[in-house]
Design an enzyme around this catalytic site. Structure first.
Site, PDB file in Angstrom:
ATOM      1  N   HIS A   1       0.517 -11.848   1.733  1.00 46.15           N
ATOM      2  CA  HIS A   1      -0.540 -11.068   1.072  1.00 46.15           C
ATOM      3  C   HIS A   1      -1.363 -11.909   0.090  1.00 46.15           C
ATOM      4  O   HIS A   1      -2.576 -11.745  -0.001  1.00 46.15           O
ATOM      5  CB  HIS A   1       0.086  -9.854   0.363  1.00 46.15           C
ATOM      6  CG  HIS A   1      -0.829  -8.701   0.221  1.00 46.15           C
ATOM      7  ND1 HIS A   1      -0.410  -7.386   0.294  1.00 46.15           N
ATOM      8  CD2 HIS A   1      -2.158  -8.632  -0.017  1.00 46.15           C
ATOM      9  CE1 HIS A   1      -1.444  -6.590   0.117  1.00 46.15           C
ATOM     10  NE2 HIS A   1      -2.517  -7.311  -0.081  1.00 46.15           N
TER      11      HIS A   1
ATOM     12  N   TYR B   1       0.819  -1.222   0.000  1.00 51.69           N
ATOM     13  CA  TYR B   1       0.000   0.000   0.000  1.00 51.69           C
ATOM     14  C   TYR B   1       0.857   1.278   0.000  1.00 51.69           C
ATOM     15  O   TYR B   1       0.353   2.357  -0.276  1.00 51.69           O
ATOM     16  CB  TYR B   1      -0.962   0.035   1.193  1.00 51.69           C
ATOM     17  CG  TYR B   1      -1.916  -1.143   1.314  1.00 51.69           C
ATOM     18  CD1 TYR B   1      -2.062  -2.083   0.284  1.00 51.69           C
ATOM     19  CD2 TYR B   1      -2.677  -1.331   2.466  1.00 51.69           C
ATOM     20  CE1 TYR B   1      -2.939  -3.171   0.414  1.00 51.69           C
ATOM     21  CE2 TYR B   1      -3.551  -2.404   2.596  1.00 51.69           C
ATOM     22  CZ  TYR B   1      -3.668  -3.321   1.564  1.00 51.69           C
ATOM     23  OH  TYR B   1      -4.527  -4.389   1.715  1.00 51.69           O
TER      24      TYR B   1
HETATM   25  N1  LIG Z   1      -5.426  -8.805   1.741  1.00 52.89           N
HETATM   26  C1  LIG Z   1      -5.874  -8.328   0.608  1.00 52.89           C
HETATM   27  O1  LIG Z   1      -5.558  -8.850  -0.473  1.00 52.89           O
HETATM   28  C2  LIG Z   1      -6.753  -7.133   0.618  1.00 52.89           C
HETATM   29  C3  LIG Z   1      -7.381  -6.730  -0.574  1.00 52.89           C
HETATM   30  C4  LIG Z   1      -8.194  -5.607  -0.531  1.00 52.89           C
HETATM   31  C5  LIG Z   1      -8.389  -4.946   0.670  1.00 52.89           C
HETATM   32  N2  LIG Z   1      -7.754  -5.326   1.817  1.00 52.89           N
HETATM   33  C6  LIG Z   1      -7.916  -4.596   3.105  1.00 52.89           C
HETATM   34  O2  LIG Z   1      -9.305  -4.511   3.395  1.00 52.89           O
HETATM   35  C7  LIG Z   1      -9.667  -3.142   3.537  1.00 52.89           C
HETATM   36  C8  LIG Z   1     -11.105  -2.930   3.134  1.00 52.89           C
HETATM   37  O3  LIG Z   1     -11.336  -3.330   1.781  1.00 52.89           O
HETATM   38  P1  LIG Z   1     -11.529  -2.293   0.573  1.00 52.89           P
HETATM   39  O4  LIG Z   1     -10.889  -1.004   0.934  1.00 52.89           O
HETATM   40  O5  LIG Z   1     -11.084  -2.959  -0.648  1.00 52.89           O
HETATM   41  O6  LIG Z   1     -13.094  -2.166   0.444  1.00 52.89           O
HETATM   42  P2  LIG Z   1     -14.303  -1.622   1.373  1.00 52.89           P
HETATM   43  O7  LIG Z   1     -13.821  -1.234   2.712  1.00 52.89           O
HETATM   44  O8  LIG Z   1     -15.396  -2.657   1.256  1.00 52.89           O
HETATM   45  O9  LIG Z   1     -14.806  -0.369   0.563  1.00 52.89           O
HETATM   46  C9  LIG Z   1     -14.049   0.804   0.424  1.00 52.89           C
HETATM   47  C10 LIG Z   1     -14.751   1.666  -0.625  1.00 52.89           C
HETATM   48  O10 LIG Z   1     -16.085   1.974  -0.214  1.00 52.89           O
HETATM   49  C11 LIG Z   1     -16.213   3.381   0.014  1.00 52.89           C
HETATM   50  N3  LIG Z   1     -16.909   3.514   1.307  1.00 52.89           N
HETATM   51  C12 LIG Z   1     -16.384   3.327   2.548  1.00 52.89           C
HETATM   52  N4  LIG Z   1     -17.329   3.457   3.496  1.00 52.89           N
HETATM   53  C13 LIG Z   1     -18.481   3.745   2.848  1.00 52.89           C
HETATM   54  C14 LIG Z   1     -19.807   3.988   3.296  1.00 52.89           C
HETATM   55  N5  LIG Z   1     -20.116   3.992   4.589  1.00 52.89           N
HETATM   56  N6  LIG Z   1     -20.769   4.253   2.350  1.00 52.89           N
HETATM   57  C15 LIG Z   1     -20.457   4.250   1.036  1.00 52.89           C
HETATM   58  N7  LIG Z   1     -19.219   4.011   0.548  1.00 52.89           N
HETATM   59  C16 LIG Z   1     -18.231   3.760   1.454  1.00 52.89           C
HETATM   60  C17 LIG Z   1     -14.822   3.960   0.023  1.00 52.89           C
HETATM   61  O11 LIG Z   1     -14.766   5.232  -0.593  1.00 52.89           O
HETATM   62  P3  LIG Z   1     -14.184   6.559   0.162  1.00 52.89           P
HETATM   63  O12 LIG Z   1     -12.807   6.262   0.629  1.00 52.89           O
HETATM   64  O13 LIG Z   1     -14.248   7.588  -0.922  1.00 52.89           O
HETATM   65  O14 LIG Z   1     -15.149   6.818   1.277  1.00 52.89           O
HETATM   66  C18 LIG Z   1     -14.054   2.961  -0.868  1.00 52.89           C
HETATM   67  O15 LIG Z   1     -14.255   3.286  -2.232  1.00 52.89           O
HETATM   68  C19 LIG Z   1      -8.643  -2.435   2.643  1.00 52.89           C
HETATM   69  O16 LIG Z   1      -8.636  -1.046   2.831  1.00 52.89           O
HETATM   70  C20 LIG Z   1      -7.395  -3.159   3.033  1.00 52.89           C
HETATM   71  O17 LIG Z   1      -6.923  -2.718   4.288  1.00 52.89           O
HETATM   72  C21 LIG Z   1      -6.949  -6.431   1.794  1.00 52.89           C
END
Ligand SMILES: NC(=O)c1ccc[n+]([C@@H]2O[C@H](COP(=O)([O-])OP(=O)(O)OC[C@H]3O[C@@H](n4cnc5c(N)ncnc54)[C@H](OP(=O)(O)O)[C@@H]3O)[C@@H](O)[C@H]2O)c1
Length: 271
Positions: A107, A51
């Site tokens: 990862h 990241y």
């Molecule tokens: N291990 C892996 O391979 C892997 C892969 C992906 C993710 N991750 C981890 O998991 C975390 C979460 O997953 P993610 O970031 O992919 O997806 P997520 O948390 O499901 O969704 C994030 C997205 O939704 C928006 N959002 C957040 N809260 C919201 C709400 N209350 N209402 C409407 N939209 C909302 C955010 O936009 P804004 O920022 O514009 O609000 C962003 O575009 C990551 O940040 C990371 O730490 C790990």
């Protein structure tokens, strides 16, 4: 004191069930976003070497005045460094400004390189030295987990996988439950994709909550660990404000029924 529930992992450590995700938060944005999250009450931060935001997160942690033992930090080793887990972790620790992480994860299995089993052996040694309190993996399917068990004799304490209402991976989660592997759900709200579902919206309307809050509550009540990501303060707050209501068994079943095999990210077998 935070009222975020904790889960006791198989290694007898505890992890806050609700944290803050940081994928796609740049190093420049990370300090302000993590400061906002900490001010709201989050104490669990999920990042990764990939990241490229660990230095920004480290600045927020250093300035927060929060004692290290009250924080829960996760980072991950990227695919091309599976044979350099120690060096990767040492670089992450320097950026985060800490002498250990609470959880260090592989990862992706990245099976085409065939190095994840050796990486796992090296991670066991890093845990024994105290550089990581707990160790786990991300995006491992059952055969990848089974190889760790067969060849190293130990499975991870968590598997962090894509999991949201339209992609529930039930078989993978039940293998985990059967082997003492807690499930961390990444993309817990489906990166916004599941928020428009009509069934979820109707539960939210009935409860006077938002669809994101209903989905996060569904995860928490089913024992998963989540860390939604946002760079918007009102959403960081909204995603944390999920600790004072309950979904009924019927609500949980209605969210379960949204499953449609809707994978958003890469397939771990080919990534
Ligand atoms: N291990 C892996 O391979 C892997 C892969 C992906 C993710 N991750 C981890 O998991 C975390 C979460 O997953 P993610 O970031 O992919 O997806 P997520 O948390 O499901 O969704 C994030 C997205 O939704 C928006 N959002 C957040 N809260 C919201 C709400 N209350 N209402 C409407 N939209 C909302 C955010 O936009 P804004 O920022 O514009 O609000 C962003 O575009 C990551 O940040 C990371 O730490 C790990």
């Amino acid at each position: 004191m935070s009222n975020v529930p904790t889960i006791t992992l198989r290694d007898d450590t505890t992890i806050p069930q609700l944290g803050f995700g940081t994928w796609k938060i740049t190093d420049d944005e990370a300090q302000a976003s993590v400061e906002q999250a900490l001010a709201i009450g989050y104490r669990h931060i999920d990042t990764a070497a990939l990241y490229a935001n660990e230095a920004g997160i480290g600045k927020a942690l250093a300035g927060s005045g929060i004692a290290r033992q009250d924080l829960y930090l996760t980072t991950k080793v990227w695919n091309d460094r599976q044979l350099e887990a120690r060096a990767s972790l040492e670089e992450s620790l320097a950026k985060l400004g800490t002498d250990h992480v609470d959880l260090f994860l592989i990862h992706w299995p990245h099976p085409s390189a065939d190095t994840y089993v050796q990486c796992w052996r090296d991670m066991v040694a890093l845990r024994e030295e105290g550089l990581a309190t707990s160790i786990g993996v991300c995006n491992f399917n059952v055969p990848h987990l089974q190889r760790l068990l067969d060849e190293v004799g130990e499975v991870p304490v968590v598997n962090q996988v894509e999991l949201h209402p339209s992609f529930t991976q039930k078989d993978l989660e039940s293998y985990g439950t059967g082997h003492g592997i807690a499930t961390e759900a990444w993309a817990p709200i489906g990166r916004g994709a599941d928020l428009a579902d009509e069934g979820i919206r109707s539960i939210a309307d009935q409860l006077g909550r938002t669809p994101a809050q209903v989905i996060l509550r569904w995860h928490l009540q089913q024992g998963r660990i989540v860390f939604p990501k946002s760079v918007r303060e009102e959403r960081i707050r909204e995603n944390f404000d999920v600790l004072d209501f309950e979904l009924t068994a019927d609500d949980l079943a209605r969210v379960d029924a949204v499953d449609a095999g809707n994978r958003l990210g890469p397939d771990p077998d080919t990534m």
